[in-house]
Design a protein around this motif. Structure first.
Motif, PDB file in Angstrom:
ATOM      1  N   ALA A 223      11.560  12.694   9.433  1.00  0.00           N
ATOM      2  CA  ALA A 223      12.570  12.374  10.250  1.00  0.00           C
ATOM      3  C   ALA A 223      12.409  13.301  11.706  1.00  0.00           C
TER       4      ALA A 223
ATOM      5  N   ALA B  81      18.438  15.204  13.081  1.00  0.00           N
ATOM      6  CA  ALA B  81      17.461  14.099  12.346  1.00  0.00           C
ATOM      7  C   ALA B  81      17.277  14.520  10.838  1.00  0.00           C
ATOM      8  N   VAL B  82      17.068  15.745  10.747  1.00  0.00           N
ATOM      9  CA  VAL B  82      16.819  16.676   9.490  1.00  0.00           C
ATOM     10  C   VAL B  82      18.391  16.560   8.855  1.00  0.00           C
TER      11      VAL B  82
ATOM     12  N   MET C 222      21.944  18.332   0.035  1.00  0.00           N
ATOM     13  CA  MET C 222      21.007  19.564   0.811  1.00  0.00           C
ATOM     14  C   MET C 222      21.292  20.071   1.619  1.00  0.00           C
TER      15      MET C 222
ATOM     16  N   GLU D 251      19.114  13.449   7.024  1.00  0.00           N
ATOM     17  CA  GLU D 251      17.905  13.092   6.011  1.00  0.00           C
ATOM     18  C   GLU D 251      18.532  14.017   4.752  1.00  0.00           C
ATOM     19  N   LEU D 252      18.775  15.300   5.046  1.00  0.00           N
ATOM     20  CA  LEU D 252      19.110  16.111   3.886  1.00  0.00           C
ATOM     21  C   LEU D 252      20.464  15.689   3.200  1.00  0.00           C
TER      22      LEU D 252
ATOM     23  N   TYR E 247      11.569  17.578   1.515  1.00  0.00           N
ATOM     24  CA  TYR E 247      11.225  18.179   2.395  1.00  0.00           C
ATOM     25  C   TYR E 247      10.267  17.210   3.333  1.00  0.00           C
TER      26      TYR E 247
ATOM     27  N   ALA F  49      16.319  16.886  17.086  1.00  0.00           N
ATOM     28  CA  ALA F  49      15.556  16.661  15.899  1.00  0.00           C
ATOM     29  C   ALA F  49      16.179  17.398  14.714  1.00  0.00           C
TER      30      ALA F  49
ATOM     31  N   ASP G 268      10.224  14.034   3.414  1.00  0.00           N
ATOM     32  CA  ASP G 268      11.330  13.059   4.204  1.00  0.00           C
ATOM     33  C   ASP G 268      12.035  13.355   5.621  1.00  0.00           C
ATOM     34  N   ALA G 269      12.394  14.686   5.266  1.00  0.00           N
ATOM     35  CA  ALA G 269      12.929  15.618   6.296  1.00  0.00           C
ATOM     36  C   ALA G 269      12.033  15.778   7.494  1.00  0.00           C
TER      37      ALA G 269
END
Lengths: 145, 145
Positions: A122, B122-123, B78, B126-127, A116, B119, A118-119
């Motif tokens: 980002a 971007a999440v 994720m 990462e996930l 989380y 945004a 890391d997310a």
DNA sequence: CTCCGCTGCAACTGTTATTGTTACAGCGAG
DNA sequence: CTCGCTGTAACAATAACAGTTGCAGCGGAG
């Protein structure tokens, strides 16, 4: 997941203040902003209180009271706003403590915290790329909303 | 902002299933999972229903009923879980419609939608980098939680 | 073909966060 | 001193969730 619109309201407030500033007026009241957001002035004052704590706006009391942008709109990023309004993390962990007798229950929270984090990082990077001045420009470029 | 822990619960469920799978058991019940998460089986079944709709788990009815991972833990990211549990966007726009007579009120929502979309993307990126197998490994590597 | 354990799902409660609203004390420039 | 606006507490309305209970339905095991 998204719960509140504090972020949206705060950005709206700052963008409106930036527009008004460009038009030569620097001190505005919560009542005036509330008209644009279409909500109660107290809601705006709550938002402005967050922004003041973050050093993004300043307030003047007494007669002729009101609010002013503390910095140029070009130097205020969405990340600044995010930091100003966000206390809670983007992703919540378990409400109650998982079963500590289970290896998953014992170890999953630190593991998830890392993912989380890391997310969220980002998201922060992305928000840092956009300023209130950018939002104002995009907002005025839109014909209908 | 973060409101619910559905994401966390769903990941916990899958991680637990992955561990149990590694230990040779493939079909598990919501009751067993609920013990690890320390919550009610119905809460787990609600989570599993989301995961089933996303094709991440399969269910078997009747006697000996229960749940199975539909894919290897290494292939479930994720992001897959995020997609399975998320209906609401990460950042909410205004609750009510802003003042359309104001240029900011009229144009800010499309502008914010764009920023928020970036945004969220971007999440997602990462996930997408983390799998349930990764989470399981990190979880078991943790001494205390 | 009956039994029984589990799923599926609706319904209800308690809790919490947020928004909107009212009310009022306090500040300070004019 | 006055008046307009801020600061803040208090409260209601709303909504989302987590948790819980209850029960119908499914289908392998026996």
């Amino acid at each position: 997941m998204s719960a509140n619109s504090r972020m949206t309201v705060a950005v709206h407030v700052l963008t409106w203040m930036a527009l008004v500033h460009d038009r030569g007026r620097d001190v505005v009241t919560s009542d005036q902003i509330a008209t644009s957001v279409a909500t109660n002035p107290v809601v705006i004052r709550r938002s402005l209180a967050d922004l003041r704590e973050a050093g993004l706006v300043t307030v003047r009391h007494g007669a002729g009271a009101g609010w002013t942008l503390a910095r140029a709109a070009e130097s205020i990023t969405m990340l600044d706003v995010f930091r100003a309004v966000h206390d809670e993390p983007l992703f919540a962990l378990h409400r109650g403590e998982p079963n500590q007798a289970c290896p998953i229950g014992r170890g999953i929270r630190p593991a998830l915290r890392d993912v989380y984090a890391d997310a969220e990082e980002a998201v922060r990077r992305e928000l840092a790329r956009v300023t209130i001045a950018d939002v104002l420009r995009e907002t005025l470029a839109t014909r209908s909303g």
